[in-house]
Write a protein that holds these residues in place. Structure first.
Motif, PDB file in Angstrom:
ATOM      1  N   GLY A 187      -0.149  -7.755  -4.649  1.00  0.00           N
ATOM      2  CA  GLY A 187       1.062  -7.770  -5.466  1.00  0.00           C
ATOM      3  C   GLY A 187       1.175  -9.001  -6.354  1.00  0.00           C
ATOM      4  N   SER A 239       2.224 -12.898  -3.652  1.00  0.00           N
ATOM      5  CA  SER A 239       1.383 -13.740  -2.786  1.00  0.00           C
ATOM      6  C   SER A 239       0.311 -14.542  -3.537  1.00  0.00           C
ATOM      7  CB  SER A 239       0.781 -12.925  -1.640  1.00  0.00           C
ATOM      8  OG  SER A 239       0.225 -11.739  -2.092  1.00  0.00           O
ATOM      9  N   GLN A 289      12.824  -8.808   3.775  1.00  0.00           N
ATOM     10  CA  GLN A 289      12.918 -10.231   3.426  1.00  0.00           C
ATOM     11  C   GLN A 289      14.360 -10.745   3.440  1.00  0.00           C
ATOM     12  OE1 GLN A 289      10.404 -10.988  -0.059  1.00  0.00           O
ATOM     13  NE2 GLN A 289       8.904  -9.534   0.731  1.00  0.00           N
ATOM     14  N   ASP A 334      -1.082  -0.801  -1.632  1.00  0.00           N
ATOM     15  CA  ASP A 334      -1.219  -1.826  -0.604  1.00  0.00           C
ATOM     16  C   ASP A 334      -0.845  -1.175   0.722  1.00  0.00           C
ATOM     17  OD1 ASP A 334      -1.484  -4.709   0.187  1.00  0.00           O
ATOM     18  OD2 ASP A 334       0.551  -4.343   0.888  1.00  0.00           O
ATOM     19  N   HIS A 345      -6.470 -10.639   4.100  1.00  0.00           N
ATOM     20  CA  HIS A 345      -5.967  -9.422   3.458  1.00  0.00           C
ATOM     21  C   HIS A 345      -6.150  -8.244   4.419  1.00  0.00           C
ATOM     22  CE1 HIS A 345      -4.944  -6.424   0.565  1.00  0.00           C
ATOM     23  NE2 HIS A 345      -6.130  -5.852   0.669  1.00  0.00           N
TER      24      HIS A 345
HETATM   25  N1  LIG Z   1      -2.078  -6.047   2.628  1.00  0.00           N
HETATM   26  C1  LIG Z   1      -1.648  -7.294   2.837  1.00  0.00           C
HETATM   27  N2  LIG Z   1      -2.522  -8.234   3.225  1.00  0.00           N
HETATM   28  C2  LIG Z   1      -2.121  -9.511   3.415  1.00  0.00           C
HETATM   29  N3  LIG Z   1      -0.850  -9.910   3.301  1.00  0.00           N
HETATM   30  C3  LIG Z   1       0.062  -9.018   2.921  1.00  0.00           C
HETATM   31  C4  LIG Z   1      -0.279  -7.656   2.683  1.00  0.00           C
HETATM   32  N4  LIG Z   1       0.837  -7.010   2.318  1.00  0.00           N
HETATM   33  C5  LIG Z   1       1.831  -7.927   2.346  1.00  0.00           C
HETATM   34  N5  LIG Z   1       1.374  -9.138   2.701  1.00  0.00           N
HETATM   35  C6  LIG Z   1       2.137 -10.404   2.849  1.00  0.00           C
HETATM   36  O1  LIG Z   1       3.476 -10.110   3.131  1.00  0.00           O
HETATM   37  C7  LIG Z   1       4.309 -10.607   2.069  1.00  0.00           C
HETATM   38  C8  LIG Z   1       5.453  -9.650   1.827  1.00  0.00           C
HETATM   39  O2  LIG Z   1       4.917  -8.425   1.429  1.00  0.00           O
HETATM   40  P1  LIG Z   1       5.831  -7.332   0.696  1.00  0.00           P
HETATM   41  O3  LIG Z   1       4.982  -6.187   0.397  1.00  0.00           O
HETATM   42  O4  LIG Z   1       7.092  -7.132   1.441  1.00  0.00           O
HETATM   43  O5  LIG Z   1       6.349  -8.160  -0.455  1.00  0.00           O
HETATM   44  P2  LIG Z   1       6.150  -8.488  -1.946  1.00  0.00           P
HETATM   45  O6  LIG Z   1       7.304  -9.359  -2.172  1.00  0.00           O
HETATM   46  O7  LIG Z   1       5.945  -7.247  -2.742  1.00  0.00           O
HETATM   47  O8  LIG Z   1       4.831  -9.373  -1.930  1.00  0.00           O
HETATM   48  P3  LIG Z   1       3.530  -9.272  -2.808  1.00  0.00           P
HETATM   49  O9  LIG Z   1       4.011  -9.174  -4.233  1.00  0.00           O
HETATM   50  O10 LIG Z   1       2.808 -10.525  -2.493  1.00  0.00           O
HETATM   51  O11 LIG Z   1       2.820  -8.035  -2.357  1.00  0.00           O
HETATM   52  C9  LIG Z   1       3.370 -10.727   0.888  1.00  0.00           C
HETATM   53  O12 LIG Z   1       3.843 -11.646  -0.046  1.00  0.00           O
HETATM   54  C10 LIG Z   1       2.104 -11.196   1.546  1.00  0.00           C
HETATM   55  O13 LIG Z   1       2.141 -12.566   1.829  1.00  0.00           O
END
Ligand SMILES: Nc1ncnc2c1ncn2[C@@H]1O[C@H](COP(=O)(O)OP(=O)(O)OP(=O)(O)O)[C@@H](O)[C@H]1O
Length: 403
Positions: free
Chosen positions: A194, A197, A303, A350, A215
């Motif tokens: 996304g 992160s 969150q 994702d 990841h």
């Molecule tokens: N497939 C993944 N692998 C590793 N870490 C993940 C993964 N999906 C989410 N995360 C972690 O969890 C956090 C929150 O994920 P979420 O999908 O709720 O939020 P987001 O705000 O859309 O974050 P991002 O834009 O980074 O995907 C991410 O920022 C990342 O640090």
């Protein structure tokens, strides 16, 4: 009249926060210098040395890739400002001639100029004001169409008198700021595909933290392209961080078990708790002292403040969330600035989007989530995921993986 030889350009990198360090300043400087050397190594043969709060990056041969080295220097954390400069003898005529040859183009485009001088070498026979006046006077004669304006000139010619040489340069531009990577400890960053992160990883790296990435993938629900996109994001980040290790962890079985056994409203939270546990295990092996996520308060149901508490309940490591107080527009701006946005928005899935609950809990109670999770053999699932872990080492010199 003979044309003067092309002036040999060098880069001056001004130290940032490092100069505020007390007793351990030396170790910060050593690390920063080593980081600069490592980053320009791929661009040719450069001599890098640190004197008087400035790192001098000097090409040693004609085939150095100066543009690539310039970009690399601007991406080293710990540097506040960078300037392209030309060294010359420490005399007024040499300084004037160098400014004429090096900044002639800038003079042609300017209506007004001033000279600003600094002396690190206090044995130089003129003070800064006298030097600026002498150089400015001669330049005004050479460029009669450009008026002297000490208040708001179009062009400022900087002259620095240092140990061996005088240096002439136009205004410096901002460097990457922050602290040298390696001085802020080590952390494991949870990297999704996304927008958030990659930015949170970059922000922690800028505070000097050495990162390893993790990841989570859920084949067949997530594709090889989705994984490649994340590796490409990591590759783009290496322009700032240097090489990165990306741990790839299979997450399918955990997600399927959660879906089969847990209430839908807790799917995402329980999944996050597994991510934390696995990231912690990887962190312990990597000797890392913290986890990093791209979470931002209130951005989505998982969150909210209560949800974040439920997520981090399973780890004893600090969870660093540098985006916690940022608005999405600010995060997007940063994502663009650091060069990852266009890749982040590529439309690959994702694992978080695979089993999204229709009505996620926004005010989860920790005991309810723990109770819901007790339907699972948590340790066995974590161990199994860890046993399937693979890793990829990503380097700045790698070819793009997608795009
Ligand atoms: N497939 C993944 N692998 C590793 N870490 C993940 C993964 N999906 C989410 N995360 C972690 O969890 C956090 C929150 O994920 P979420 O999908 O709720 O939020 P987001 O705000 O859309 O974050 P991002 O834009 O980074 O995907 C991410 O920022 C990342 O640090």
């Amino acid at each position: 009249m003979n044309a003067s030889p092309a002036p040999q350009e060098i880069f001056l990198l001004k130290l940032g926060e490092v100069v505020l360090k007390g007793q351990n300043r030396q170790s910060f400087e050593d690390k920063l210098l080593a980081n600069v050397r490592r980053r320009v190594k791929n661009c040719g043969s450069f001599q890098c040395s640190l004197r008087q709060s400035t790192i001098y990056v000097e090409p040693q041969s004609d085939d150095c890739d100066m543009e690539a080295a310039w970009t690399a220097c601007r991406q080293v954390f710990g540097i506040a400002a960078v300037a392209r400069a030309v060294p010359c003898e420490k005399t007024v005529p040499a300084i004037v001639e160098t400014a004429r040859a090096y900044l002639g183009g800038a003079f042609a485009a300017a209506k007004s100029f001033k000279v600003e001088s600094k002396r690190a070498d206090k044995t130089f026979p003129m003070n800064s004001i006298q030097l600026s006046q002498a150089v400015g006077g001669d330049l005004a004669e050479l460029f009669p169409n450009v008026a002297v304006d000490v208040h708001s000139p179009d062009l400022t010619v900087f002259v620095e008198i240092r140990e061996k040489y005088a240096y002439v340069h136009a205004p410096s531009v901002p460097g990457a700021g922050g602290l040298p990577i390696g001085m802020g400890g080590r952390a494991v960053s949870l990297l999704s595909g996304g927008i958030d992160s990659p930015v949170s990883s970059w922000m922690m790296a800028r505070r000097g933290v050495e990162l390893e990435m993790v990841h989570f993938v859920s084949p067949p629900y997530t594709s090889q392209q989705a994984q490649d996109k994340v590796l490409e994001l990591a590759r783009l980040l290496t322009a700032w961080t240097g090489r990165l290790l990306v741990h790839i962890v299979p997450f399918t079985e955990i997600q399927e078990e959660i879906r089969r056994n847990c209430p839908e409203e807790y799917f995402t939270l329980i999944m996050r708790r597994f991510m934390m546990r696995i990231a912690e295990a990887i962190a312990k092996k990597a000797n890392a002292g913290a986890l990093v996520t791209g979470e931002s308060l209130g951005q989505v149901a998982s969150q909210t403040m209560l949800a974040l508490g439920v997520t981090e309940d399973v780890t004893t490591l600090p969870v660093l969330r540098p985006l916690i107080g940022m608005d999405k527009v600010e995060i997007i701006r940063m994502s663009r600035d650091i060069g990852v946005f266009e890749t982040s928005i590529l439309p690959y899935e994702d694992c978080c989007t695979v089993f999204t609950p229709r009505h996620p809990a926004t005010r989860p109670r920790l005991e309810d989530v723990r109770a819901a999770e007790s339907a699972l053999d948590v340790d066995a699932l974590v161990q199994k995921a860890l046993s399937g872990e693979t890793w990829v080492r990503v380097k700045p010199t790698d070819a793009p993986r997608i795009g």
